[in-house]
Design an enzyme around this catalytic site. Structure first.
Site, PDB file in Angstrom:
ATOM      1  N   LYS A 193       0.846  -1.198   0.000  1.00 17.82           N
ATOM      2  CA  LYS A 193       0.000   0.000   0.000  1.00 17.82           C
ATOM      3  C   LYS A 193       0.878   1.243   0.000  1.00 17.82           C
ATOM      4  CE  LYS A 193      -3.939   1.894   2.669  1.00 17.82           C
ATOM      5  NZ  LYS A 193      -4.779   1.679   3.861  1.00 17.82           N
ATOM      6  N   SER A 203      -9.665   1.690   2.993  1.00 16.53           N
ATOM      7  CA  SER A 203      -8.815   2.468   2.107  1.00 16.53           C
ATOM      8  C   SER A 203      -7.784   1.635   1.355  1.00 16.53           C
ATOM      9  CB  SER A 203      -8.103   3.558   2.904  1.00 16.53           C
ATOM     10  OG  SER A 203      -7.219   2.977   3.852  1.00 16.53           O
ATOM     11  N   SER A 232      -9.622  -0.672   7.200  1.00 14.40           N
ATOM     12  CA  SER A 232      -9.138  -0.485   5.835  1.00 14.40           C
ATOM     13  C   SER A 232      -8.484  -1.691   5.184  1.00 14.40           C
ATOM     14  CB  SER A 232      -8.159   0.682   5.786  1.00 14.40           C
ATOM     15  OG  SER A 232      -8.877   1.872   5.690  1.00 14.40           O
TER      16      SER A 232
HETATM   17  N1  GLN Z   1     -12.796   3.994   6.577  1.00 11.69           N
HETATM   18  C1  GLN Z   1     -12.231   4.440   7.817  1.00 11.69           C
HETATM   19  C2  GLN Z   1     -11.881   5.897   7.698  1.00 11.69           C
HETATM   20  O1  GLN Z   1     -12.209   6.452   6.718  1.00 11.69           O
HETATM   21  C3  GLN Z   1     -11.053   3.588   8.169  1.00 11.69           C
HETATM   22  C4  GLN Z   1      -9.860   3.907   7.378  1.00 11.69           C
HETATM   23  C5  GLN Z   1      -8.703   3.045   7.736  1.00 11.69           C
HETATM   24  O2  GLN Z   1      -8.845   1.993   8.374  1.00 11.69           O
HETATM   25  N2  GLN Z   1      -7.514   3.506   7.350  1.00 11.69           N
HETATM   26  O3  GLN Z   1     -11.281   6.471   8.536  1.00 11.69           O
END
Ligand code: GLN
Length: 463
Positions: free
Chosen positions: A55, A130, A154
């Site tokens: 990532k 994400s 994410s």
């Molecule tokens: N979707 C969550 C957010 O927008 C979690 C994101 C993540 O785990 N990096 O913060």
């Protein structure tokens, strides 16, 4: 040659040389990535080894780390993240950097400054986020494994929407050194693979204490694959009542089917209440954004990346560089977090959220006193259409309703494919365990995988 990438890793590596495996991966990326936008950078000169995608918020030497943000558009790290260094030392080859929501803030990969990634099961839908690019890279068989990051779901949420395995380890299990910080008390590197065994083996490679991360744990690194075939007869699974009562239609039917599979394998399954779990999303978005607003202050146009060409004074360097460099969602988070930490509001928001977080931890401890595992679906729905939630941040935030609790409490959780919505979009079962129970999590996930075998199904782009 690309069939090599359909094999579980322990079979692939006996079927081909390290060079052939990386070539198969690069070839699959060339063929499939243009339609899916999973990779922001491809390492065409990658050495032979197990191909792994990383990532793009985890730093790597020799290639960019952008966090899918314009503010880091041309940033190249002078060092490797500890997890990446350990992958390389064990013979893995980093074949590229994957797309994400900018700074890992999102649940769909639509907040990337470099275009959304697409779901290989239906390219008109999101892959989740994400770590969407990492999930797509594994689901579309471009790589056998990828690193992602977790702050509130994410890794598990995109793994679920793309039909692959996703692990969020215990807080501190994997070093965060080199993971660009979002919410430091909830961040953790995670792993995405097509099978449970590949995930267990990779965790063994990258887990463990690190002098460069003072929050990394000294807990001994287990033999994570040791119990994969041990079965689950007599083990106790608690179904989280507050989560499951909200399920509807096919998601509910799929979850009930998953419970029947576990029961058939000898599991003992009962309902359990985790009373404060309904507050997790509210607590998460206060805590994570508060920490993000502090962490992102380092991107100021001076030390890293983009500096505005229009700036003439020092004040303008900060304002214009951040104004031009950050996208809308990141700005929204910084403002929310700064507000929650500002004097007069700190106690009402951040202090309160931390108090509720402590209650949530106590509720989970009580549940784990009675159960070896807790179960929910990984996500409340299958992959949604691109654009469906971009104008409604609150709807987007609810995608993490079942995943965020594990981050707040610091426990490990795994997402494992559980079948298909209307026969075509992946759904997923989430199994949570007490701190440092990864070996037991892999045992349960592996039993479920053996009974169901969904990992063998390939998305249309691979057939
Ligand atoms: N979707 C969550 C957010 O927008 C979690 C994101 C993540 O785990 N990096 O913060």
């Amino acid at each position: 040659m690309s069939e090599l990438l359909n094999l579980p890793w322990h079979e692939a590596k006996t079927a081909a040389t390290a060079r052939e495996l990386v070539d198969a991966s690069l070839c699959a990326i060339d063929e499939r990535n243009p339609a899916l936008n999973a990779f922001l950078h491809v390492a065409r000169d990658a050495a032979g080894g197990m191909p792994v995608a990383v990532k793009d918020n985890i730093v790597t030497t020799g290639m960019p780390t952008t966090c899918a943000s314009r503010i880091l558009g041309s940033f190249v790290s002078p060092f490797d993240a500890t997890a990446v260094a350990r992958l390389r030392q064990s013979g893995c080859s980093i074949v590229g950097k994957t797309n994400l929501d900018e700074f890992a803030m999102g649940s769909s990969t639509e907040h990337s400054a470099f275009g959304t990634a697409r779901n290989p099961w239906d390219p008109t839908r999101v892959p989740g986020g994400s770590s969407g690019g990492s999930a797509v890279a594994v689901a579309a068989r471009m790589v056998p494994a990828a690193l992602g990051s977790e702050t509130g779901g994410s890794v598990r949420q995109p793994a679920a929407l793309c039909g692959v395995v996703g692990l969020k380890p215990t807080y501190g299990r994997i070093s965060r050194n080199g993971l660009v910080a979002f919410g430091s008390s909830v961040d953790q590197i995670g792993i995405l693979t097509k099978t449970v065994r590949e995930c267990a083996e990779l965790l063994g490679v990258i887990a463990g204490p690190d002098p460069l991360d003072s929050t990394s744990s000294f807990a001994p690194v287990d033999d994570y694959a040791a119990d994969l075939d041990a079965g689950i007869r007599g083990l106790r699974f608690g179904v989280v009542r507050e989560a499951v009562s909200q399920l509807e239609g096919e998601v509910r039917a799929n979850f009930d089917d998953a419970l029947a599979v576990l029961r058939g394998a000898g599991a003992v399954i009962e309902e359990v209440s985790v009373p404060t779990i309904g507050y997790a999303i509210a607590v998460y978005y206060i805590v994570a954004n508060a920490e993000a607003s502090a962490n992102l202050s380092r991107f100021d146009g001076i030390r890293y990346g983009h500096r505005s060409a229009r700036a003439k004074t020092i004040r303008e360097v900060y304002f214009e560089s951040r104004g031009e460099g950050f996208g809308d969602e990141v700005k929204r988070r910084i403002m929310l977090g700064t507000f929650a930490l500002s004097s007069g509001y700190y106690d009402a928001y951040y202090g309160r959220a931390q108090a509720v977080r402590a209650r949530l931890r106590a509720d989970f401890d009580a549940a784990f006193a009675r159960f070896d595992y807790l179960l929910t679906p990984t996500t409340p729905e299958a992959a949604f259409a691109i654009g469906a939630k971009t104008d409604d941040p609150l709807a987007m935030y609810l995608s993490d309703i079942f995943t965020a609790p594990a981050n707040l409490v610091g426990i490990p959780a795994i997402a494992v494919p559980s079948g298909f919505w209307r026969g075509k979009l992946p759904l997923s079962l989430q199994i949570m365990g007490p701190r440092f129970s990864e070996r037991a999590l892999f045992r349960a996930a592996s039993a479920f995988e053996r009974e169901t075998g969904y990992w063998r199904e390939l998305p249309p782009v691979c057939t």
